[in-house]
Design a protein around this motif. Structure first.
Motif, short mmCIF file in Angstrom:
data_model
loop_
_atom_site.label_atom_id
_atom_site.label_comp_id
_atom_site.label_asym_id
_atom_site.label_seq_id
_atom_site.Cartn_x
_atom_site.Cartn_y
_atom_site.Cartn_z
N ALA A 459 -0.43 -6.67 -17.55
CA ALA A 459 -0.80 -8.03 -17.95
C ALA A 459 0.11 -8.52 -19.07
O ALA A 459 0.52 -9.69 -19.09
CB ALA A 459 -2.26 -8.06 -18.40
N ARG A 460 0.45 -7.64 -20.01
CA ARG A 460 1.31 -8.02 -21.13
C ARG A 460 2.70 -8.41 -20.65
O ARG A 460 3.32 -9.34 -21.17
CB ARG A 460 1.41 -6.84 -22.12
N LEU A 461 3.21 -7.71 -19.62
CA LEU A 461 4.55 -7.99 -19.11
C LEU A 461 4.57 -9.04 -18.01
O LEU A 461 5.65 -9.42 -17.52
CB LEU A 461 5.18 -6.69 -18.59
N GLY A 462 3.38 -9.50 -17.59
CA GLY A 462 3.32 -10.53 -16.56
C GLY A 462 3.65 -10.04 -15.17
O GLY A 462 4.18 -10.79 -14.35
N ILE A 463 3.37 -8.76 -14.90
CA ILE A 463 3.60 -8.21 -13.56
C ILE A 463 2.31 -7.61 -13.04
O ILE A 463 1.33 -7.45 -13.79
CB ILE A 463 4.73 -7.15 -13.56
N SER A 464 2.28 -7.28 -11.75
CA SER A 464 1.06 -6.75 -11.15
C SER A 464 0.93 -5.26 -11.43
O SER A 464 1.90 -4.58 -11.79
CB SER A 464 1.07 -6.99 -9.64
N LEU A 465 -0.27 -4.75 -11.22
CA LEU A 465 -0.52 -3.32 -11.40
C LEU A 465 0.30 -2.52 -10.39
O LEU A 465 0.84 -1.46 -10.73
CB LEU A 465 -2.02 -3.04 -11.21
N ARG A 466 0.42 -3.04 -9.17
CA ARG A 466 1.24 -2.36 -8.16
C ARG A 466 2.69 -2.26 -8.61
O ARG A 466 3.36 -1.24 -8.44
CB ARG A 466 1.15 -3.14 -6.85
N GLN A 467 3.19 -3.33 -9.21
CA GLN A 467 4.58 -3.35 -9.66
C GLN A 467 4.82 -2.36 -10.79
O GLN A 467 5.85 -1.67 -10.83
CB GLN A 467 4.97 -4.76 -10.08
N ILE A 468 3.88 -2.25 -11.73
CA ILE A 468 4.10 -1.33 -12.85
C ILE A 468 3.98 0.11 -12.38
O ILE A 468 4.71 0.99 -12.86
CB ILE A 468 3.14 -1.63 -14.02
N ARG A 469 3.11 0.38 -11.40
CA ARG A 469 3.04 1.73 -10.85
C ARG A 469 4.37 2.11 -10.20
O ARG A 469 4.88 3.22 -10.36
CB ARG A 469 1.93 1.81 -9.80
N TYR A 470 4.93 1.16 -9.44
CA TYR A 470 6.21 1.41 -8.78
C TYR A 470 7.29 1.72 -9.80
O TYR A 470 8.08 2.65 -9.64
CB TYR A 470 6.58 0.18 -7.95
N ARG A 471 7.33 0.94 -10.89
CA ARG A 471 8.38 1.13 -11.90
C ARG A 471 8.23 2.47 -12.63
O ARG A 471 9.21 3.16 -12.91
CB ARG A 471 8.35 -0.01 -12.90
N ILE A 472 7.00 2.82 -12.96
CA ILE A 472 6.75 4.09 -13.64
C ILE A 472 7.24 5.26 -12.79
O ILE A 472 7.88 6.19 -13.29
CB ILE A 472 5.25 4.23 -13.98
N GLU A 473 6.96 5.17 -11.49
CA GLU A 473 7.39 6.25 -10.60
C GLU A 473 8.90 6.25 -10.41
O GLU A 473 9.56 7.29 -10.48
CB GLU A 473 6.70 6.09 -9.24
N ARG A 474 9.49 5.07 -10.20
CA ARG A 474 10.92 4.99 -9.93
C ARG A 474 11.75 5.42 -11.12
O ARG A 474 12.80 6.07 -10.98
CB ARG A 474 11.30 3.55 -9.54
N LEU A 475 11.31 5.07 -12.32
CA LEU A 475 12.07 5.36 -13.52
C LEU A 475 11.72 6.72 -14.12
O LEU A 475 12.28 7.11 -15.14
CB LEU A 475 11.86 4.25 -14.56
N GLY A 476 10.77 7.44 -13.50
CA GLY A 476 10.44 8.78 -13.96
C GLY A 476 9.80 8.81 -15.34
O GLY A 476 10.09 9.69 -16.16
N ILE A 477 8.92 7.85 -15.62
CA ILE A 477 8.26 7.78 -16.93
C ILE A 477 7.05 8.71 -16.92
O ILE A 477 6.16 8.59 -16.07
CB ILE A 477 7.83 6.34 -17.26
N ASP A 478 7.03 9.66 -17.85
CA ASP A 478 5.90 10.59 -17.95
C ASP A 478 4.79 9.97 -18.79
O ASP A 478 5.02 9.52 -19.92
CB ASP A 478 6.35 11.91 -18.59
N LEU A 479 3.59 9.96 -18.24
CA LEU A 479 2.43 9.43 -18.95
C LEU A 479 1.60 10.58 -19.53
O LEU A 479 1.55 11.66 -18.94
CB LEU A 479 1.55 8.60 -18.02
N PRO A 480 0.95 10.36 -20.68
CA PRO A 480 0.07 11.40 -21.24
C PRO A 480 -1.06 11.72 -20.27
O PRO A 480 -1.39 10.92 -19.39
CB PRO A 480 -0.47 10.76 -22.53
N SER A 481 -1.64 12.91 -20.41
CA SER A 481 -2.77 13.28 -19.56
C SER A 481 -3.92 12.34 -19.82
O SER A 481 -4.00 11.66 -20.84
CB SER A 481 -3.19 14.72 -19.84
N GLU A 482 -4.87 12.31 -18.87
CA GLU A 482 -5.99 11.36 -18.96
C GLU A 482 -6.77 11.52 -20.26
O GLU A 482 -7.23 10.58 -20.86
CB GLU A 482 -6.94 11.58 -17.77
N GLY A 483 -6.87 12.77 -20.77
CA GLY A 483 -7.63 12.99 -21.97
C GLY A 483 -7.01 12.39 -23.21
O GLY A 483 -7.68 12.11 -24.19
#
Length: 491
Positions: A459-483
Protein backbone atom coordinates in the motif's frame (compact mmCIF):
# COMPACT_ATOMS: atom_id res chain seq x y z
CA UNK A 1 26.88 -41.34 -49.00
CA UNK A 2 29.09 -39.88 -46.22
CA UNK A 3 32.76 -40.72 -46.33
CA UNK A 4 33.98 -43.23 -43.76
CA UNK A 5 37.50 -43.17 -42.30
CA UNK A 6 38.48 -46.31 -44.22
CA UNK A 7 37.41 -44.81 -47.56
CA UNK A 8 38.71 -41.28 -46.96
CA UNK A 9 41.50 -40.16 -49.28
CA UNK A 10 44.24 -37.80 -48.12
CA UNK A 11 46.97 -35.89 -49.94
CA UNK A 12 50.11 -35.20 -47.86
CA UNK A 13 52.42 -32.45 -49.13
CA UNK A 14 55.86 -32.11 -47.49
CA UNK A 15 59.33 -31.71 -48.96
CA UNK A 16 61.07 -33.75 -46.24
CA UNK A 17 60.99 -37.44 -47.29
CA UNK A 18 61.33 -38.82 -43.74
CA UNK A 19 58.43 -36.72 -42.44
CA UNK A 20 56.34 -37.45 -45.51
CA UNK A 21 56.83 -41.18 -44.91
CA UNK A 22 56.02 -40.81 -41.20
CA UNK A 23 52.75 -39.01 -41.94
CA UNK A 24 51.86 -41.52 -44.66
CA UNK A 25 52.43 -44.56 -42.43
CA UNK A 26 50.50 -42.96 -39.54
CA UNK A 27 47.51 -42.34 -41.80
CA UNK A 28 47.68 -45.76 -43.47
CA UNK A 29 47.53 -47.38 -40.00
CA UNK A 30 44.31 -45.42 -39.41
CA UNK A 31 42.80 -46.95 -42.55
CA UNK A 32 42.96 -43.93 -44.86
CA UNK A 33 44.00 -43.97 -48.53
CA UNK A 34 47.07 -41.74 -48.88
CA UNK A 35 48.91 -40.02 -51.73
CA UNK A 36 52.00 -37.84 -51.25
CA UNK A 37 53.75 -34.92 -52.94
CA UNK A 38 57.07 -33.20 -52.26
CA UNK A 39 56.41 -29.80 -53.88
CA UNK A 40 53.69 -27.39 -54.98
CA UNK A 41 54.01 -28.62 -58.56
CA UNK A 42 53.67 -32.30 -57.60
CA UNK A 43 50.66 -31.45 -55.44
CA UNK A 44 49.00 -29.59 -58.32
CA UNK A 45 49.50 -32.57 -60.58
CA UNK A 46 47.91 -34.85 -57.97
CA UNK A 47 45.00 -32.45 -57.48
CA UNK A 48 44.49 -32.14 -61.24
CA UNK A 49 44.19 -35.89 -61.63
CA UNK A 50 41.82 -36.65 -58.74
CA UNK A 51 39.88 -35.29 -55.79
CA UNK A 52 40.70 -35.88 -52.13
CA UNK A 53 38.80 -35.51 -48.89
CA UNK A 54 41.65 -33.82 -47.03
CA UNK A 55 44.91 -32.14 -48.03
CA UNK A 56 47.67 -31.80 -45.43
CA UNK A 57 50.41 -29.41 -46.53
CA UNK A 58 53.55 -27.91 -45.06
CA UNK A 59 53.59 -24.12 -45.37
CA UNK A 60 57.17 -23.96 -46.70
CA UNK A 61 57.86 -25.90 -49.88
CA UNK A 62 60.81 -25.70 -52.34
CA UNK A 63 58.77 -24.06 -55.11
CA UNK A 64 56.14 -22.17 -53.16
CA UNK A 65 53.92 -22.38 -50.10
CA UNK A 66 51.05 -24.41 -48.79
CA UNK A 67 49.04 -21.19 -48.79
CA UNK A 68 49.19 -21.14 -52.60
CA UNK A 69 47.65 -24.61 -52.73
CA UNK A 70 45.00 -23.60 -50.21
CA UNK A 71 44.03 -20.50 -52.20
CA UNK A 72 43.95 -22.51 -55.42
CA UNK A 73 41.47 -24.95 -53.90
CA UNK A 74 39.31 -22.09 -52.65
CA UNK A 75 39.35 -20.36 -56.05
CA UNK A 76 38.30 -23.59 -57.75
CA UNK A 77 35.56 -24.09 -55.15
CA UNK A 78 36.86 -27.57 -54.35
CA UNK A 79 35.68 -29.49 -51.34
CA UNK A 80 38.99 -30.71 -49.89
CA UNK A 81 39.44 -29.73 -46.27
CA UNK A 82 42.90 -28.29 -45.78
CA UNK A 83 45.21 -28.75 -42.81
CA UNK A 84 48.40 -26.69 -42.85
CA UNK A 85 51.60 -27.39 -40.93
CA UNK A 86 53.59 -24.39 -39.71
CA UNK A 87 56.91 -24.00 -37.95
CA UNK A 88 56.85 -23.49 -34.19
CA UNK A 89 56.13 -19.87 -33.34
CA UNK A 90 54.72 -18.98 -36.79
CA UNK A 91 51.41 -17.85 -35.36
CA UNK A 92 50.84 -15.36 -38.14
CA UNK A 93 51.05 -18.08 -40.81
CA UNK A 94 48.53 -20.25 -38.96
CA UNK A 95 46.08 -17.39 -38.47
CA UNK A 96 46.36 -16.31 -42.12
CA UNK A 97 45.72 -19.86 -43.26
CA UNK A 98 42.63 -20.18 -41.07
CA UNK A 99 41.31 -16.88 -42.38
CA UNK A 100 41.90 -18.11 -45.92
CA UNK A 101 39.69 -21.13 -45.25
CA UNK A 102 41.96 -23.82 -43.79
CA UNK A 103 40.12 -26.32 -41.64
CA UNK A 104 42.87 -26.42 -39.03
CA UNK A 105 46.62 -26.15 -38.50
CA UNK A 106 49.39 -28.17 -36.88
CA UNK A 107 52.62 -26.84 -35.40
CA UNK A 108 55.94 -28.53 -36.24
CA UNK A 109 57.34 -30.67 -34.79
CA UNK A 110 54.00 -32.43 -35.13
CA UNK A 111 52.66 -34.46 -32.23
CA UNK A 112 51.34 -37.67 -33.88
CA UNK A 113 48.48 -38.10 -31.44
CA UNK A 114 47.34 -34.57 -32.17
CA UNK A 115 47.93 -35.22 -35.87
CA UNK A 116 45.51 -38.16 -35.80
CA UNK A 117 42.92 -36.16 -33.85
CA UNK A 118 42.95 -33.24 -36.27
CA UNK A 119 42.71 -35.50 -39.32
CA UNK A 120 39.83 -37.48 -37.76
CA UNK A 121 38.03 -34.22 -37.05
CA UNK A 122 38.51 -33.08 -40.65
CA UNK A 123 37.25 -36.40 -42.05
CA UNK A 124 34.12 -36.45 -39.89
CA UNK A 125 30.96 -35.76 -41.88
CA UNK A 126 32.64 -35.28 -45.27
CA UNK A 127 30.50 -36.36 -48.18
CA UNK A 128 27.11 -35.09 -47.04
CA UNK A 129 24.98 -32.87 -49.25
CA UNK A 130 25.97 -29.18 -49.04
CA UNK A 131 23.63 -26.59 -47.59
CA UNK A 132 21.60 -24.75 -50.29
CA UNK A 133 22.98 -21.29 -50.92
CA UNK A 134 26.34 -22.07 -49.31
CA UNK A 135 29.33 -23.31 -51.26
CA UNK A 136 30.42 -26.92 -50.63
CA UNK A 137 33.50 -25.74 -48.81
CA UNK A 138 31.48 -23.69 -46.33
CA UNK A 139 28.47 -25.92 -45.75
CA UNK A 140 27.81 -26.32 -42.07
CA UNK A 141 24.68 -28.24 -41.24
CA UNK A 142 25.77 -30.96 -43.62
CA UNK A 143 29.29 -31.21 -42.28
CA UNK A 144 28.71 -33.77 -39.59
CA UNK A 145 26.31 -31.90 -37.33
CA UNK A 146 22.75 -32.88 -36.52
CA UNK A 147 20.64 -30.85 -39.04
CA UNK A 148 17.71 -30.49 -36.65
CA UNK A 149 20.02 -29.36 -33.86
CA UNK A 150 21.75 -26.85 -36.15
CA UNK A 151 18.47 -25.49 -37.51
CA UNK A 152 17.09 -25.08 -33.99
CA UNK A 153 20.20 -23.20 -32.85
CA UNK A 154 20.05 -20.86 -35.85
CA UNK A 155 16.33 -20.24 -35.25
CA UNK A 156 17.21 -19.14 -31.71
CA UNK A 157 18.93 -16.17 -33.37
CA UNK A 158 15.58 -14.45 -33.84
CA UNK A 159 15.25 -11.73 -36.44
CA UNK A 160 14.71 -11.27 -40.17
CA UNK A 161 16.52 -7.95 -40.49
CA UNK A 162 19.44 -7.69 -42.89
CA UNK A 163 21.82 -7.43 -39.91
CA UNK A 164 20.61 -10.68 -38.35
CA UNK A 165 20.49 -12.51 -41.68
CA UNK A 166 24.14 -11.57 -42.15
CA UNK A 167 24.98 -12.98 -38.70
CA UNK A 168 23.19 -16.27 -39.43
CA UNK A 169 24.92 -16.67 -42.78
CA UNK A 170 28.30 -16.03 -41.21
CA UNK A 171 27.62 -18.57 -38.46
CA UNK A 172 26.64 -21.20 -41.04
CA UNK A 173 29.72 -20.39 -43.13
CA UNK A 174 32.37 -20.60 -40.42
CA UNK A 175 30.88 -23.29 -38.15
CA UNK A 176 32.48 -26.23 -39.96
CA UNK A 177 36.14 -25.41 -39.29
CA UNK A 178 38.37 -25.20 -36.26
CA UNK A 179 39.27 -21.53 -36.63
CA UNK A 180 38.77 -19.60 -33.37
CA UNK A 181 35.80 -17.21 -33.46
CA UNK A 182 35.48 -13.96 -31.53
CA UNK A 183 31.90 -12.80 -31.01
CA UNK A 184 31.62 -9.10 -30.29
CA UNK A 185 28.54 -7.21 -29.19
CA UNK A 186 27.01 -5.14 -26.44
CA UNK A 187 25.71 -6.81 -23.29
CA UNK A 188 22.40 -8.53 -23.87
CA UNK A 189 22.71 -8.98 -27.64
CA UNK A 190 22.88 -12.79 -27.53
CA UNK A 191 26.56 -13.69 -27.81
CA UNK A 192 26.08 -17.05 -26.11
CA UNK A 193 23.32 -17.92 -28.58
CA UNK A 194 25.81 -17.39 -31.40
CA UNK A 195 28.33 -19.66 -29.65
CA UNK A 196 25.67 -22.34 -29.27
CA UNK A 197 24.72 -22.02 -32.94
CA UNK A 198 28.38 -22.33 -34.00
CA UNK A 199 28.66 -25.51 -31.95
CA UNK A 200 25.37 -27.00 -33.12
CA UNK A 201 26.18 -26.32 -36.79
CA UNK A 202 29.63 -27.90 -36.57
CA UNK A 203 30.83 -31.47 -36.86
CA UNK A 204 31.48 -31.21 -33.10
CA UNK A 205 27.77 -30.94 -32.29
CA UNK A 206 27.76 -34.39 -30.65
CA UNK A 207 30.54 -33.27 -28.31
CA UNK A 208 30.20 -31.01 -25.26
CA UNK A 209 29.76 -27.26 -25.29
CA UNK A 210 31.34 -25.79 -22.15
CA UNK A 211 30.45 -22.15 -21.46
CA UNK A 212 32.72 -20.20 -19.10
CA UNK A 213 32.20 -16.70 -17.74
CA UNK A 214 35.80 -15.51 -17.46
CA UNK A 215 34.84 -12.55 -15.27
CA UNK A 216 33.13 -14.70 -12.63
CA UNK A 217 36.15 -16.82 -11.59
CA UNK A 218 38.42 -15.62 -8.76
CA UNK A 219 41.91 -14.96 -10.09
CA UNK A 220 43.58 -17.46 -7.75
CA UNK A 221 41.36 -20.26 -9.09
CA UNK A 222 41.67 -19.55 -12.80
CA UNK A 223 44.44 -22.01 -13.60
CA UNK A 224 42.80 -24.90 -11.76
CA UNK A 225 39.40 -24.12 -13.29
CA UNK A 226 40.76 -23.97 -16.83
CA UNK A 227 43.36 -26.74 -16.77
CA UNK A 228 42.27 -28.97 -13.89
CA UNK A 229 44.19 -29.94 -10.77
CA UNK A 230 45.77 -33.01 -9.26
CA UNK A 231 44.97 -34.29 -5.81
CA UNK A 232 46.93 -32.36 -3.18
CA UNK A 233 47.95 -29.56 -5.58
CA UNK A 234 46.32 -27.00 -3.28
CA UNK A 235 44.54 -26.93 0.05
CA UNK A 236 41.21 -28.68 -0.31
CA UNK A 237 42.14 -30.63 -3.47
CA UNK A 238 41.17 -34.07 -2.14
CA UNK A 239 40.97 -35.68 -5.58
CA UNK A 240 41.91 -35.09 -9.20
CA UNK A 241 39.47 -32.78 -10.92
CA UNK A 242 39.23 -31.89 -14.61
CA UNK A 243 39.20 -28.32 -15.88
CA UNK A 244 37.19 -26.64 -18.61
CA UNK A 245 39.55 -27.79 -21.36
CA UNK A 246 39.22 -31.44 -20.35
CA UNK A 247 35.44 -31.10 -20.00
CA UNK A 248 35.20 -29.65 -23.54
CA UNK A 249 37.33 -32.43 -25.10
CA UNK A 250 36.04 -33.16 -28.59
CA UNK A 251 33.68 -30.19 -28.44
CA UNK A 252 33.62 -26.42 -28.07
CA UNK A 253 34.93 -24.20 -25.27
CA UNK A 254 33.04 -20.89 -25.07
CA UNK A 255 34.96 -18.20 -23.20
CA UNK A 256 32.51 -15.41 -22.40
CA UNK A 257 33.81 -11.98 -21.39
CA UNK A 258 37.33 -12.94 -22.43
CA UNK A 259 38.42 -9.32 -21.90
CA UNK A 260 38.11 -9.80 -18.14
CA UNK A 261 40.98 -12.32 -17.95
CA UNK A 262 44.09 -11.03 -16.13
CA UNK A 263 47.31 -10.82 -18.13
CA UNK A 264 49.00 -13.75 -16.36
CA UNK A 265 46.15 -16.07 -17.30
CA UNK A 266 46.08 -14.68 -20.84
CA UNK A 267 49.64 -15.94 -21.36
CA UNK A 268 48.74 -19.44 -20.14
CA UNK A 269 45.61 -19.52 -22.27
CA UNK A 270 47.59 -18.48 -25.35
CA UNK A 271 50.00 -21.38 -24.91
CA UNK A 272 47.14 -23.86 -24.44
CA UNK A 273 45.49 -22.67 -27.65
CA UNK A 274 48.72 -22.66 -29.67
CA UNK A 275 50.09 -25.98 -28.47
CA UNK A 276 46.75 -27.73 -27.85
CA UNK A 277 48.27 -28.99 -24.63
CA UNK A 278 47.59 -28.19 -21.01
CA UNK A 279 49.28 -29.02 -17.73
CA UNK A 280 46.91 -29.55 -14.79
CA UNK A 281 47.89 -27.82 -11.57
CA UNK A 282 50.25 -30.06 -9.61
CA UNK A 283 51.06 -32.30 -12.60
CA UNK A 284 54.42 -32.77 -14.31
CA UNK A 285 52.86 -34.12 -17.50
CA UNK A 286 51.11 -32.24 -20.28
CA UNK A 287 47.84 -33.48 -21.77
CA UNK A 288 46.70 -33.05 -25.37
CA UNK A 289 43.34 -31.36 -25.77
CA UNK A 290 41.05 -31.21 -28.77
CA UNK A 291 38.70 -28.24 -28.41
CA UNK A 292 37.45 -25.42 -30.59
CA UNK A 293 37.68 -21.97 -29.00
CA UNK A 294 34.82 -19.50 -29.31
CA UNK A 295 35.21 -16.34 -27.24
CA UNK A 296 33.01 -13.32 -26.68
CA UNK A 297 33.28 -9.82 -25.27
CA UNK A 298 31.43 -6.53 -25.07
CA UNK A 299 34.75 -4.71 -24.71
CA UNK A 300 36.92 -3.18 -27.42
CA UNK A 301 39.80 -5.68 -27.27
CA UNK A 302 41.82 -3.79 -29.89
CA UNK A 303 41.74 -0.72 -27.62
CA UNK A 304 42.71 -2.90 -24.65
CA UNK A 305 45.68 -4.16 -26.64
CA UNK A 306 46.80 -0.56 -27.18
CA UNK A 307 46.57 0.18 -23.43
CA UNK A 308 48.39 -3.02 -22.47
CA UNK A 309 45.34 -4.61 -20.81
CA UNK A 310 45.11 -7.44 -23.34
CA UNK A 311 47.89 -9.40 -25.00
CA UNK A 312 48.28 -8.65 -28.68
CA UNK A 313 49.30 -12.22 -29.54
CA UNK A 314 46.26 -13.67 -27.78
CA UNK A 315 43.96 -11.16 -29.49
CA UNK A 316 45.47 -12.12 -32.83
CA UNK A 317 44.95 -15.80 -32.08
CA UNK A 318 41.34 -15.43 -30.87
CA UNK A 319 40.22 -12.96 -33.53
CA UNK A 320 40.79 -15.24 -36.52
CA UNK A 321 37.11 -14.90 -37.44
CA UNK A 322 34.96 -12.14 -35.97
CA UNK A 323 31.18 -12.11 -35.72
CA UNK A 324 29.67 -8.80 -34.63
CA UNK A 325 26.17 -8.81 -33.18
CA UNK A 326 24.07 -5.70 -33.83
CA UNK A 327 22.54 -3.80 -30.93
CA UNK A 328 18.75 -3.88 -30.70
CA UNK A 329 18.57 -0.20 -31.69
CA UNK A 330 20.18 -1.17 -35.01
CA UNK A 331 17.45 -3.70 -35.83
CA UNK A 332 14.23 -2.28 -34.48
CA UNK A 333 12.31 -4.01 -37.27
CA UNK A 334 12.96 -7.31 -35.43
CA UNK A 335 11.01 -6.20 -32.33
CA UNK A 336 7.67 -7.90 -33.21
CA UNK A 337 9.40 -11.21 -34.03
CA UNK A 338 11.59 -10.98 -30.92
CA UNK A 339 8.64 -10.17 -28.66
CA UNK A 340 6.60 -13.12 -29.96
CA UNK A 341 9.51 -15.52 -29.47
CA UNK A 342 10.32 -14.22 -25.97
CA UNK A 343 6.66 -14.24 -24.87
CA UNK A 344 6.23 -17.87 -25.92
CA UNK A 345 9.44 -18.80 -24.12
CA UNK A 346 8.53 -16.93 -20.91
CA UNK A 347 4.96 -18.23 -20.87
CA UNK A 348 6.21 -21.80 -21.31
CA UNK A 349 8.75 -21.41 -18.50
CA UNK A 350 6.29 -19.81 -16.06
CA UNK A 351 3.22 -21.87 -16.98
CA UNK A 352 1.24 -18.70 -17.71
CA UNK A 353 -0.77 -17.83 -20.81
CA UNK A 354 0.93 -16.17 -23.76
CA UNK A 355 -0.55 -12.69 -24.06
CA UNK A 356 -1.49 -11.29 -27.43
CA UNK A 357 0.67 -8.63 -29.03
CA UNK A 358 -1.51 -5.94 -30.57
CA UNK A 359 -0.85 -2.49 -32.01
CA UNK A 360 -0.95 -0.82 -28.59
CA UNK A 361 1.51 -3.24 -26.96
CA UNK A 362 3.92 -3.06 -29.90
CA UNK A 363 3.71 0.74 -29.83
CA UNK A 364 4.53 0.72 -26.10
CA UNK A 365 7.53 -1.53 -26.65
CA UNK A 366 8.76 0.43 -29.67
CA UNK A 367 8.94 3.57 -27.52
CA UNK A 368 11.39 1.98 -25.07
CA UNK A 369 15.06 2.71 -25.59
CA UNK A 370 16.18 -0.73 -24.31
CA UNK A 371 19.91 -0.02 -23.88
CA UNK A 372 20.24 -3.50 -22.35
CA UNK A 373 19.21 -5.00 -25.71
CA UNK A 374 17.39 -8.34 -25.95
CA UNK A 375 18.12 -9.25 -22.31
CA UNK A 376 16.42 -6.06 -21.15
CA UNK A 377 13.49 -6.63 -23.51
CA UNK A 378 13.06 -10.10 -22.03
CA UNK A 379 12.99 -8.66 -18.49
CA UNK A 380 10.39 -6.06 -19.48
CA UNK A 381 8.17 -8.73 -21.03
CA UNK A 382 8.67 -11.04 -18.04
CA UNK A 383 7.36 -8.35 -15.71
CA UNK A 384 4.46 -7.56 -18.00
CA UNK A 385 3.39 -11.22 -18.07
CA UNK A 386 3.74 -11.67 -14.30
CA UNK A 387 1.91 -8.47 -13.41
CA UNK A 388 -0.59 -8.26 -16.26
CA UNK A 389 -4.19 -9.34 -16.59
CA UNK A 390 -5.95 -11.38 -19.26
CA UNK A 391 -6.01 -9.92 -22.73
CA UNK A 392 -3.39 -8.22 -24.91
CA UNK A 393 -0.01 -7.44 -23.39
CA UNK A 394 0.24 -4.09 -21.64
CA UNK A 395 3.30 -2.44 -20.10
CA UNK A 396 2.32 -0.69 -16.87
CA UNK A 397 2.88 3.06 -17.15
CA UNK A 398 5.18 4.50 -14.45
CA UNK A 399 3.57 7.09 -12.22
CA UNK A 400 4.20 8.70 -8.87
CA UNK A 401 1.19 7.03 -7.23
CA UNK A 402 0.63 3.94 -9.34
CA UNK A 403 2.79 1.01 -10.31
CA UNK A 404 6.02 2.96 -10.40
CA UNK A 405 8.34 -0.01 -10.19
CA UNK A 406 6.69 -2.49 -12.51
CA UNK A 407 8.37 -0.69 -15.40
CA UNK A 408 11.51 1.14 -14.23
CA UNK A 409 11.20 4.83 -14.99
CA UNK A 410 14.60 4.74 -16.68
CA UNK A 411 12.98 2.58 -19.37
CA UNK A 412 10.03 4.89 -19.98
CA UNK A 413 10.04 7.14 -23.05
CA UNK A 414 9.12 10.00 -20.74
CA UNK A 415 12.09 9.46 -18.44
CA UNK A 416 14.67 12.22 -18.22
CA UNK A 417 17.67 13.06 -16.03
CA UNK A 418 15.45 15.55 -14.20
CA UNK A 419 12.48 13.22 -13.57
CA UNK A 420 13.99 9.73 -13.69
CA UNK A 421 15.89 7.68 -11.15
CA UNK A 422 19.20 9.22 -10.10
CA UNK A 423 22.01 7.88 -12.24
CA UNK A 424 25.06 6.26 -10.66
CA UNK A 425 28.35 8.16 -10.59
CA UNK A 426 29.67 5.88 -13.35
CA UNK A 427 27.40 4.29 -15.95
CA UNK A 428 26.82 0.61 -15.06
CA UNK A 429 28.12 -2.12 -17.36
CA UNK A 430 24.97 -4.15 -16.69
CA UNK A 431 21.97 -1.81 -16.64
CA UNK A 432 19.43 -4.44 -15.61
CA UNK A 433 21.53 -5.59 -12.65
CA UNK A 434 21.87 -1.97 -11.51
CA UNK A 435 18.11 -1.35 -11.83
CA UNK A 436 17.37 -4.55 -9.92
CA UNK A 437 19.69 -3.45 -7.13
CA UNK A 438 17.93 -0.06 -6.88
CA UNK A 439 14.54 -1.76 -6.77
CA UNK A 440 15.78 -4.21 -4.15
CA UNK A 441 17.11 -1.41 -1.92
CA UNK A 442 13.79 0.45 -2.11
CA UNK A 443 11.79 -2.67 -1.28
CA UNK A 444 14.03 -3.68 1.63
CA UNK A 445 13.81 -0.16 3.08
CA UNK A 446 10.04 -0.06 2.67
CA UNK A 447 9.64 -3.51 4.22
CA UNK A 448 11.78 -2.49 7.20
CA UNK A 449 9.81 0.73 7.64
CA UNK A 450 6.56 -1.25 7.70
CA UNK A 451 7.74 -4.02 10.00
CA UNK A 452 8.01 -6.47 7.07
CA UNK A 453 4.22 -6.33 6.66
CA UNK A 454 3.82 -6.99 2.94
CA UNK A 455 0.27 -5.66 2.77
CA UNK A 456 1.26 -2.35 4.37
CA UNK A 457 4.43 -2.14 2.25
CA UNK A 458 2.47 -2.72 -0.95
CA UNK A 459 0.00 0.00 0.00
CA UNK A 460 2.86 2.39 0.83
CA UNK A 461 4.48 1.81 -2.58
CA UNK A 462 1.18 1.92 -4.48
CA UNK A 463 1.41 -1.62 -5.84
CA UNK A 464 -0.68 -4.75 -5.32
CA UNK A 465 0.06 -7.54 -2.88
CA UNK A 466 0.58 -9.88 -5.84
CA UNK A 467 3.14 -7.51 -7.30
CA UNK A 468 5.14 -7.19 -4.08
CA UNK A 469 5.17 -10.98 -3.64
CA UNK A 470 6.53 -11.33 -7.16
CA UNK A 471 9.26 -8.75 -6.52
CA UNK A 472 10.32 -10.28 -3.21
CA UNK A 473 10.71 -13.66 -4.88
CA UNK A 474 12.40 -12.36 -8.04
CA UNK A 475 14.91 -10.20 -6.18
CA UNK A 476 15.69 -12.88 -3.58
CA UNK A 477 14.73 -10.76 -0.55
CA UNK A 478 14.87 -12.77 2.68
CA UNK A 479 12.07 -12.01 5.12
CA UNK A 480 12.29 -12.60 8.90
CA UNK A 481 10.49 -15.66 10.25
CA UNK A 482 6.83 -15.25 11.17
CA UNK A 483 7.68 -14.98 14.86
CA UNK A 484 9.90 -11.98 14.33
CA UNK A 485 7.53 -10.07 12.01
CA UNK A 486 5.16 -7.43 13.34
CA UNK A 487 1.56 -8.56 13.71
CA UNK A 488 -0.99 -7.56 11.08
CA UNK A 489 0.48 -9.08 7.91
CA UNK A 490 -2.44 -11.01 6.50
CA UNK A 491 -0.62 -11.90 3.29
Amino acid sequence: MPTTPTSASILVVDDEPDLRTLYELTLLREGYRVETAGSVQEAREQLQGKRFDVMISDMRLPDGTGMELLLQLREQNRTERCIVMTAYGSAENAVNALRAGAFDYLTKPVDLRQFRQVVASAIQGIGAVPTPGISPNTASDADGCNPAQGDSALQALVGSSAAMQSVKQRVAKVAKGMAPVLVHGESGTGKELVARALHACSQRSDGPLIAVNCGAIPENLLEAEFFGARKGSYTGATQDRPGYFQAAQGGTLFLDEIGDLPLAMQAKLLRAIQERKIRPLGSTQEESVDVRIVSATHRDLAAQVQTGQFRQDLFYRLNVIEITLPALRERREDLPELCNALLHKLAHESGLHTPELDTISLTQIAQLELPGNVRELENVLHRAIALGDEGPLRLPEPSSSGDSSSLPQALSPAASPETGTALPAALPQDLQAWLDEQERSILVQALQDNGFNRTATAARLGISLRQIRYRIERLGIDLPSEGNKHHGDHS
